[in-house]
Each structure stands twice: as C-alpha cells, then as structure tokens.
Design an enzyme around this catalytic site. Structure first.
Site, PDB file in Angstrom:
ATOM      1  N   LYS A 122       1.528  -1.665   0.019  1.00  0.00           N
ATOM      2  CA  LYS A 122      -0.510  -0.112   0.125  1.00  0.00           C
ATOM      3  C   LYS A 122       1.075   1.128   0.330  1.00  0.00           C
ATOM      4  CE  LYS A 122      -2.179   2.676   1.673  1.00  0.00           C
ATOM      5  NZ  LYS A 122      -2.024   4.084   1.528  1.00  0.00           N
ATOM      6  N   CYS A 176      13.880  10.356   6.606  1.00  0.00           N
ATOM      7  CA  CYS A 176      14.148  10.434   8.689  1.00  0.00           C
ATOM      8  C   CYS A 176      15.429  10.636   9.367  1.00  0.00           C
ATOM      9  CB  CYS A 176      13.548   9.572   8.425  1.00  0.00           C
ATOM     10  SG  CYS A 176      14.410   8.285   7.289  1.00  0.00           S
TER      11      CYS A 176
END
Length: 492
Positions: free
Chosen positions: A186, A295
């Site tokens: 997804k 990140c």
C-alpha cells in the site's frame, strides 16, 4: 503499461491507473479516484483508485493463495526472479527516475540515485537467497538434535512513505520475497506511481501472479484494513511516528508482528577538534538533500563554542548558495511534497522564534515568480539557547535547521539524548575516546561518525524509542522477514 508511466512522468493529460492484484490490472474505475500532484507545479499527473477494504481483502486473498507455492519454490529460484526485477529496474532507470520526480518532486539527479538504490536493495536481497541458514544444536537427550529453521511468515503487508517511494518499496519487497513471503504493497497516496511501476516490471520478469500485489488509497481505509485483517501475517511500515502508533494499535488485537521505521530528530554534533570544512559539507548534505525530507536528516546541530562562529559562518554561506528550483534542472533543493507540509514548517519556525530562537538565515516560504506554483521553502537557520524550542524537539522534515552552542562533549551528548526519537545521529570529532564513549552513551540506532548520511544495504537501519521497532537492510533486516521454527528430532 510502461508507456503509461512515461506519459504520467511527462505530464500533460493525466494518466489513469488501476490496482495490480493477482497478476492483473484492475479496470480503471471512474469513481473514487485519488489525484497524484506534481509538487513543483501543482498539476495532476495521474489518478489512481481510492481503494476500499474490499480491495485490500482481494489483494490479501491473492497473496494468501500464491504464498504456499512461492514458499515451496527453491530459494535460489526466488532470488533469481528478484534479481531479474533488479535488472529491469536498472534497465528502466531513466523512466523510473522521471516518475519519482513527477510524483515526489526531488531533483532528477537525486531521483536517479534513488532508482540506483532501488536496484541495489533488490540485488542484495537476490544475492542473499543462498545464505538462508538455520541451526542444528545438540540436545540434552540421547539420539536427539534441535533443529531451528527460518521459515516465511506468509503474507507481508508493506506500507511505504512518500519521500522515497521506489527505494522504500524495494527495501521491503526484496527481502520479503526472497524469504518466501508474498507481498501486498500500500503505497502512500501522494506517491503511488513508483510502486505500480515496479509491479509492472515484476509482471514483465515473471514473478508469479499474487506474489506481489499493489493497492492504492488512503491509510485510514485501505491501510487499516490490511493491518487489521486476519490474513496479513506481518506488517512493515515506514512513515511518521503518529502513523506508526496508529498501525501498532491496529495490529494489537491480533498480536500481529509489526515492524516500524518512523520519524527522526537526528543530532549533528561538531566538536572543537573536528575538520570544520568537512563537517560543514556533511551538514549541508545531511540537511538539504531531498528538501530535508529524509528520516535520517540533520535535524538539530550542537556546535562546540570554540568552533561555533566559524562553522555557522561557513554553513550559512553554503546554505545561501544553494539553488531551489525546477527538479528537472537538477537544483540543490526541489519542492516540498505538499502545501500542508510547507504549512507545518512555517508553523514550527514561527513557534520557535516566539519561544526565543534567533533567525540567522531567513529563507522561508517562496511564492513569487517561478515559485508561484508548487510547494517551495528556502533554507532557514535558527539559533536556540537550549532544547526547549519546538524546532529542537519536533521533526521538521524540511530545509530548516536549529543550532545550539555547547561547552563540551558531555553537554552535547546529554542534549542529543534529550529527545523521544532515536533513529540517527552524526558526530564530528578526531578523538577516538569520544567515539568509544558514543558507542555506549548515544541512544540512537544508527550513528554516522565523521561522515554524512546514507546508510548502506549491508548495514542495519533501525530506530530506537519513538523512531520505531525492528529494522531494515543487511542480514539483520532479512532475518526480520522469517519466523523461527524449532524442531526436536529424536531418532531413538
């Protein structure tokens, strides 16, 4: 199918895509479409289905049906097919890079680098297929041995972030498939095209139907259904800490294994004995690559008082010289992913200045001329007195960096650890004793010592604290896609 992705990457009339489930492309339903926007222009480059729980379950059903046969396929054959997918990514590097630029906005040379990493993730996984090992150990009983086997979980659900849509897909897909799992992706609704393009290549190289499926839509509809379903056996997610908490809670009812790579607030420590020019260049790269949307980015700097003035002068001069512009022209910095993401940065800077932070370089939001369309923010540097201001505590995920001046190494270490995040950290010093101190005292899963960011595929990328659980890459990352089965074999 690849021609459609080329059309989407070249903009013009939007292309319309369906989902990829059980080896087939679903019809492109007209209703409930999700628009994919180019962050540099705001133009719609494509639409994908805004999937439902039914789509999620259909993908899981296909993956469940395909997984036993895939697991029974010899591991070297699984590795061969993943290696063919790596070849296909390499051969279509230019197309895939333009897809990344169109949906994510990073400069073309950085997007090309991302596709290179995508190939490497798949290649490393493919090469690991012959290194899947178990253990045999002696038992306390006579005529008995203990066998420990590594076996696949079954159906793996991968939820990926928007900042590296192709590389993050490969980072999870490669090891999951080599381990014998089937996979349901997804992709983030901002950047679904890269995952769909990789699925098109997987279909082309002969990965069996149902082994790799891609569904599109929002996390709260499709993603939640995938996590909560009894038919998903392992969930691996890269994204925000907020989203990670929700996914962790969703999987709790079924005691489901969850692997999370979440937000970061990487400290960048520069001591008085550091190579200043080298540290400045590293800090620039670690803060501004991909518009600061990594990140592991340099999110806060701690500078020793003895070198702070020199470092700041050089860092600001380099920041001012960076070019913000059209990703296809290979600037230093492209657009932010969306307007709300720019709003978030504006808010953090405003609250930080209200709390006493001094603006050393005011780049700010860009809205005029070439920046009238799209989502733009220029390099901004703040000076704070301590860790209290929002910019020192909240993940910025953009081209803004706050600085705190420290008096010694222990102060820098304490301030660096004063955070809920624990993903990555940077330290510049020539003192080996400090290096050894860091191995014990710096509470982060990944530390860059005298180098800039960029983890390697054979390493292990893992977060501590609110930065996640589990990890990716290397043999430790591959091991996370296996369960362990212990057998007591008695032949007496």
């Amino acid at each position: 199918m690849l021609d459609k992705f080329k059309a989407a990457a070249m903009a013009g009339t939007p292309s319309h895509f369906g989902m990829f489930i059980d080896g087939a492309w679903l019809p492109e339903a007209k209703a409930d479409r999700v628009e994919v926007e180019n962050p540099a222009t705001g133009e719609v480059v494509a639409t994908v289905p805004g999937g439902s729980a039914d789509h999620a379950q259909a993908a899981l059903d296909a993956a469940s049906k395909a997984q036993p046969g895939w697991a029974a396929t010899p591991a070297p054959e699984r590795g061969r097919l993943v290696g063919l997918l790596a070849d296909a990514v390499r051969d279509n590097r230019e197309l895939l890079a333009h897809v990344v630029v169109a949906e994510q906005g990073k400069p073309l040379n950085q997007a090309t680098g991302e596709i290179g990493a995508t190939e490497v993730f798949l290649r490393y996984a493919a090469e690991s297929a012959r290194r899947i090992e178990g253990d045999i150990m002696p038992s306390d009983a006579a005529s008995e041995e203990i066998w420990i086997r590594r076996v696949p979980y079954g159906v793996v659900v991968g939820l990926t972030a928007w900042n590296y849509p192709a590389a993050l897909t490969a980072r999870k897909l490669g090891p999951a498939l080599v381990a014998g799992n089937s996979f349901v992706l997804k992709a983030h609704e901002f950047t679904p095209l890269s995952g769909l393009a990789i699925a098109a290549l997987a279909e082309k190289v002969g990965i069996p139907a149902g082994v790799f499926n891609v569904v599109t839509g929002t996390g709260r509809s499709v993603g939640q259904a995938l996590v909560e379903s009894p038919d998903s056996d392992l969930v691996t997610m890269t994204g925000s800490t907020r989203a990670g908490r929700e996914i962790y809670a969703s999987g709790a009812a079924r005691i489901k294994p969850i692997r999370l790579e979440l937000g970061g607030k990487a400290p960048f420590i520069v001591m008085e004995d550091a190579d200043i020019d080298r540290a400045v260049e590293s800090a620039i790269t670690a803060r501004y690559t991909n518009c600061g949307q990594i990140c592991t980015c340099n999110e806060r700097m701690y500078l020793h008082r003895a070198i702070a003035e020199e470092f700041i002068q050089k860092f600001i001069a380099r920041s001012k010289a960076l070019v913000v512009g059209d990703p296809l022209s290979n600037p230093d910095i492209g657009p932010k992913i969306s307007g709300p993401e720019v709003d978030k940065i504006v808010d953090i800077v405003a609250r930080s200045t209200e709390a006493g932070a001094e603006v050393l370089l005011e780049g700010g939001r860009l809205t005029e001329g070439a920046y009238a369309r799209g989502n733009w923010y220029a390099p901004t540097v703040l000076l704070a007195k301590d860790n209290a201001v929002p910019a020192m505590r909240e993940e910025i995920f953009g081209p803004v960096v706050p600085i705190v001046i420290v008096d010694d190494f222990e102060e820098a270490l304490a301030l660096a650890n004063d955070s809920e995040f624990g993903l990555s950290a940077y330290v510049y010093t020539g003192n080996l004793k400090r290096l050894m101190r860091l191995t014990e005292g710096l509470n982060f899963g990944e530390i860059y010592f005298n180098r800039t960011n960029g983890e390697l595929v054979q390493g292990f990328h893992s977060g501590w604290g609110q930065s996640g659980i589990g990890g990716e890459d290397g043999r430790y990352g591959l091991d996370g896609y296996f369960q362990k089965k212990t057998m007591y074999v008695n032949w007496s």
